[in-house]
Design a protein around this motif. Structure first.
Motif, PDB file in Angstrom:
ATOM      1  N   SER A 156       0.849  -1.190   0.000  1.00 29.49           N
ATOM      2  CA  SER A 156       0.000   0.000   0.000  1.00 29.49           C
ATOM      3  C   SER A 156       0.886   1.242   0.000  1.00 29.49           C
ATOM      4  CB  SER A 156      -0.890   0.012   1.245  1.00 29.49           C
ATOM      5  OG  SER A 156      -1.909  -0.955   1.128  1.00 29.49           O
ATOM      6  N   PHE A 157       0.286   2.363  -0.417  1.00 34.17           N
ATOM      7  CA  PHE A 157       1.046   3.621  -0.435  1.00 34.17           C
ATOM      8  C   PHE A 157       1.086   4.261   0.937  1.00 34.17           C
ATOM      9  CE2 PHE A 157      -0.310   3.293  -4.914  1.00 34.17           C
ATOM     10  CZ  PHE A 157       0.931   3.406  -5.503  1.00 34.17           C
ATOM     11  N   TYR A 158       2.144   5.006   1.205  1.00 29.19           N
ATOM     12  CA  TYR A 158       2.176   5.848   2.406  1.00 29.19           C
ATOM     13  C   TYR A 158       2.851   7.169   2.075  1.00 29.19           C
ATOM     14  CZ  TYR A 158       6.466   2.929   2.903  1.00 29.19           C
ATOM     15  OH  TYR A 158       7.607   2.209   2.687  1.00 29.19           O
ATOM     16  N   THR A 159       2.342   8.218   2.693  1.00 35.32           N
ATOM     17  CA  THR A 159       2.783   9.551   2.291  1.00 35.32           C
ATOM     18  C   THR A 159       3.058  10.451   3.492  1.00 35.32           C
ATOM     19  OG1 THR A 159       0.440  10.094   2.112  1.00 35.32           O
ATOM     20  CG2 THR A 159       1.583   9.612   0.067  1.00 35.32           C
ATOM     21  N   ARG A 160       3.842  11.495   3.209  1.00 37.44           N
ATOM     22  CA  ARG A 160       4.144  12.478   4.266  1.00 37.44           C
ATOM     23  C   ARG A 160       2.932  13.368   4.514  1.00 37.44           C
ATOM     24  NH1 ARG A 160       9.522  14.666   5.008  1.00 37.44           N
ATOM     25  NH2 ARG A 160       8.578  16.683   4.594  1.00 37.44           N
ATOM     26  N   LYS A 161       2.255  13.756   3.438  1.00 40.96           N
ATOM     27  CA  LYS A 161       1.064  14.578   3.666  1.00 40.96           C
ATOM     28  C   LYS A 161      -0.184  13.696   3.532  1.00 40.96           C
ATOM     29  CE  LYS A 161      -0.320  16.241  -0.785  1.00 40.96           C
ATOM     30  NZ  LYS A 161      -0.787  17.303  -1.605  1.00 40.96           N
ATOM     31  N   PRO A 219       4.851  -4.988   7.377  1.00 37.16           N
ATOM     32  CA  PRO A 219       6.114  -5.276   8.069  1.00 37.16           C
ATOM     33  C   PRO A 219       7.287  -4.415   7.589  1.00 37.16           C
ATOM     34  CG  PRO A 219       4.970  -7.321   7.617  1.00 37.16           C
ATOM     35  CD  PRO A 219       4.243  -6.241   6.865  1.00 37.16           C
ATOM     36  N   SER A 220       7.369  -4.148   6.282  1.00 32.56           N
ATOM     37  CA  SER A 220       8.477  -3.312   5.794  1.00 32.56           C
ATOM     38  C   SER A 220       8.289  -1.862   6.234  1.00 32.56           C
ATOM     39  CB  SER A 220       8.563  -3.370   4.269  1.00 32.56           C
ATOM     40  OG  SER A 220       8.912  -4.660   3.852  1.00 32.56           O
ATOM     41  N   TYR A 221       7.053  -1.398   6.169  1.00 37.25           N
ATOM     42  CA  TYR A 221       6.731  -0.022   6.593  1.00 37.25           C
ATOM     43  C   TYR A 221       7.156   0.182   8.048  1.00 37.25           C
ATOM     44  CZ  TYR A 221       3.372   3.845   7.622  1.00 37.25           C
ATOM     45  OH  TYR A 221       2.762   5.019   8.000  1.00 37.25           O
ATOM     46  N   GLU A 222       6.945  -0.838   8.854  1.00 41.51           N
ATOM     47  CA  GLU A 222       7.279  -0.734  10.278  1.00 41.51           C
ATOM     48  C   GLU A 222       8.784  -0.912  10.509  1.00 41.51           C
ATOM     49  OE1 GLU A 222       8.061  -2.323  14.272  1.00 41.51           O
ATOM     50  OE2 GLU A 222       7.824  -3.676  12.603  1.00 41.51           O
ATOM     51  N   HIS A 226       9.889   3.831   8.159  1.00 43.15           N
ATOM     52  CA  HIS A 226       9.294   4.812   7.235  1.00 43.15           C
ATOM     53  C   HIS A 226       8.060   5.461   7.873  1.00 43.15           C
ATOM     54  CE1 HIS A 226      11.073   2.525   3.509  1.00 43.15           C
ATOM     55  NE2 HIS A 226      11.985   3.047   4.279  1.00 43.15           N
ATOM     56  N   TYR A 227       7.400   4.727   8.734  1.00 42.68           N
ATOM     57  CA  TYR A 227       6.159   5.245   9.340  1.00 42.68           C
ATOM     58  C   TYR A 227       6.412   6.477  10.211  1.00 42.68           C
ATOM     59  CZ  TYR A 227       7.463   3.137  13.819  1.00 42.68           C
ATOM     60  OH  TYR A 227       8.108   2.824  14.985  1.00 42.68           O
ATOM     61  N   ARG A 228       7.650   6.686  10.610  1.00 39.94           N
ATOM     62  CA  ARG A 228       7.930   7.869  11.445  1.00 39.94           C
ATOM     63  C   ARG A 228       7.843   9.154  10.628  1.00 39.94           C
ATOM     64  NH1 ARG A 228      12.716   5.973  15.487  1.00 39.94           N
ATOM     65  NH2 ARG A 228      11.535   4.284  16.456  1.00 39.94           N
ATOM     66  N   TRP A 229       8.035   9.056   9.302  1.00 39.91           N
ATOM     67  CA  TRP A 229       8.021  10.257   8.456  1.00 39.91           C
ATOM     68  C   TRP A 229       6.830  10.282   7.521  1.00 39.91           C
ATOM     69  CZ3 TRP A 229      11.276  13.623  10.337  1.00 39.91           C
ATOM     70  CH2 TRP A 229      12.317  13.124  11.131  1.00 39.91           C
ATOM     71  N   ALA A 285       3.152  -5.970  13.061  1.00 36.40           N
ATOM     72  CA  ALA A 285       3.619  -4.712  12.457  1.00 36.40           C
ATOM     73  C   ALA A 285       2.471  -3.708  12.343  1.00 36.40           C
ATOM     74  CB  ALA A 285       4.232  -4.984  11.090  1.00 36.40           C
ATOM     75  N   GLU A 286       1.319  -4.191  11.895  1.00 31.51           N
ATOM     76  CA  GLU A 286       0.170  -3.291  11.751  1.00 31.51           C
ATOM     77  C   GLU A 286      -0.216  -2.712  13.120  1.00 31.51           C
ATOM     78  OE1 GLU A 286      -3.264  -4.861   9.688  1.00 31.51           O
ATOM     79  OE2 GLU A 286      -4.503  -3.158  10.342  1.00 31.51           O
ATOM     80  N   GLU A 287      -0.225  -3.586  14.104  1.00 34.97           N
ATOM     81  CA  GLU A 287      -0.590  -3.151  15.456  1.00 34.97           C
ATOM     82  C   GLU A 287       0.392  -2.089  15.965  1.00 34.97           C
ATOM     83  OE1 GLU A 287      -1.676  -6.765  17.693  1.00 34.97           O
ATOM     84  OE2 GLU A 287      -0.507  -5.791  19.288  1.00 34.97           O
ATOM     85  N   ARG A 288       1.687  -2.322  15.731  1.00 36.94           N
ATOM     86  CA  ARG A 288       2.706  -1.378  16.225  1.00 36.94           C
ATOM     87  C   ARG A 288       2.583  -0.007  15.580  1.00 36.94           C
ATOM     88  NH1 ARG A 288       7.960  -5.084  15.674  1.00 36.94           N
ATOM     89  NH2 ARG A 288       7.625  -6.459  17.428  1.00 36.94           N
ATOM     90  N   VAL A 289       2.397   0.025  14.255  1.00 36.56           N
ATOM     91  CA  VAL A 289       2.345   1.347  13.613  1.00 36.56           C
ATOM     92  C   VAL A 289       1.041   2.077  13.944  1.00 36.56           C
ATOM     93  CG1 VAL A 289       4.012   0.926  11.774  1.00 36.56           C
ATOM     94  CG2 VAL A 289       1.631   0.358  11.372  1.00 36.56           C
TER      95      VAL A 289
END
Ligand code: GTR
Length: 332
Positions: A156-161, A219-222, A226-229, A285-289
């Protein structure tokens, strides 16, 4: 070395490694080897653990003659580099995603296509069936023996804004993708600007604002932080490009049949381990983020699919590959 010496040497090695050496399975003349395997993720990641499991099985069944060391966390380089090193025989095994193989092994492009797989079950049926076997076999022409597919969740996509509408809100955004033509063309079709780059560079690119977003599974996102930004995770689930474990054909070619059988067997055994660890890791991973406060946004997947599916031929850039696509679609 005489046959007797060879046998004695293996027995000693075997005894040193396993408490009980059941059999010395290597024929004399076969070479003992410490294999090297490359991995981009850290040691506790499901793919890393699966290859470690495979190495353990290999050591046990070869009576300790063979062993395998996983160089995790990109110690041997980024995926494009390790693929090349593996092709040359400098690295024995490589666990990567199929996407960085897309340019080199055209058949893998099919597995990266957006909105092709209907579910994880559909993906498994394809990978575990004749189409999966055919795609694995295709690697050989390009210098690799592909041993197994591993799970990778929907990307899935993730973005700063905050982005709510896809593709509308995507216009002009700089989105990091794996180094693959399929993914590059997918981003273009969504009206955004593709930024192909290695995985290890994405965190800095997100932090400094060189890119506006990226895409990956939970899992990769976490794991990558990357999830911090990029605090908005958009549930597009647009692709399910699986992971693949390959071996260098240059290395394979000097092994004897018994070793080859052993390696194929150990690799297949590790698949079930990886799938189990993967399912657990996805949930964690989903739970953590989510607990870290990211926002999760739903999107109109039908609208996205309507934009992207007609672009498949362009993403594949090889008309012959559409036949494989149709066969995948036909899998129940
Ligand atoms: C992950 C995959 C990695 C790497 C990464 C990326 O899902 O497990 O092997 O390909 O994506 O986006 O570069």
């Amino acid at each position: 070395m005489s046959a007797g010496n060879c046998l004695r040497q293996r027995l000693w090695r075997g005894l040193a490694i396993t408490a009980v050496t059941v059999a010395v399975s290597l024929p004399c003349g076969a070479m003992a080897k410490v294999f090297r395997s490359a991995e981009t993720h850290p040691e506790d990641y499901p793919t890393t653990q699966a290859v470690i499991t495979m190495g353990r099985l290999l050591a046990e069944r070869s009576g300790g003659a063979h062993s395998l060391h996983v160089f995790h966390s990109r110690q041997l380089g980024e995926e494009k580099e390790t693929i090349e090193q593996t092709r040359l025989g400098a690295i024995d095994f490589d666990r990567v995603n199929v996407a960085p193989f897309n340019d080199l092994v055209p058949e893998t492009r099919v597995l990266s296509l957006p909105f092709l797989f209907r579910s994880v079950e559909h993906l498994h049926r394809v990978l575990d069936g004749p189409v999966g076997a055919e795609i694995l076999a295709a690697f050989e022409r390009y210098g690799f023996i592909a041993l197994a597919f591993y799970d990778s969740g929907p990307r899935s996509f993730y973005t700063r804004k905050v982005v709510r509408m896809l593709p509308d809100d995507f216009a002009g955004l700089r989105i990091r993708v794996q180094q693959s033509l399929v993914f590059t063309r997918m981003i273009e079709a969504l009206g955004a600007q593709p930024r192909p780059m290695p995985y290890g560079e994405v965190l800095t690119a997100l932090r400094t604002g060189i890119i506006d977003g990226a895409e990956n599974d939970w899992p990769s996102y976490e794991e990558s932080l990357h999830y911090r930004w990029a605090r908005t995770y958009i549930l597009s689930r647009h692709a399910m490009a699986p992971e693949v474990l390959v071996m260098s054909k240059a290395v394979w070619d000097v092994l004897d049949d018994e070793d080859r059988r052993l390696i194929r067997w150990a690799a297949l055994e590790s698949v079930a381990v990886q799938r189990r660890l993967w399912a657990e890791r996805q949930a964690v991973a989903e739970e953590r983020v989510r607990a870290a406060g990211i926002s999760v946004v739903d999107v109109d997947r039908e609208a996205m699919a309507a934009v992207l599916r007609p672009r498949w031929p362009d993403m594949l850039s090889d008309a012959r590959l559409m036949a494989l696509v149709h066969r995948i679609e036909a899998v129940e």
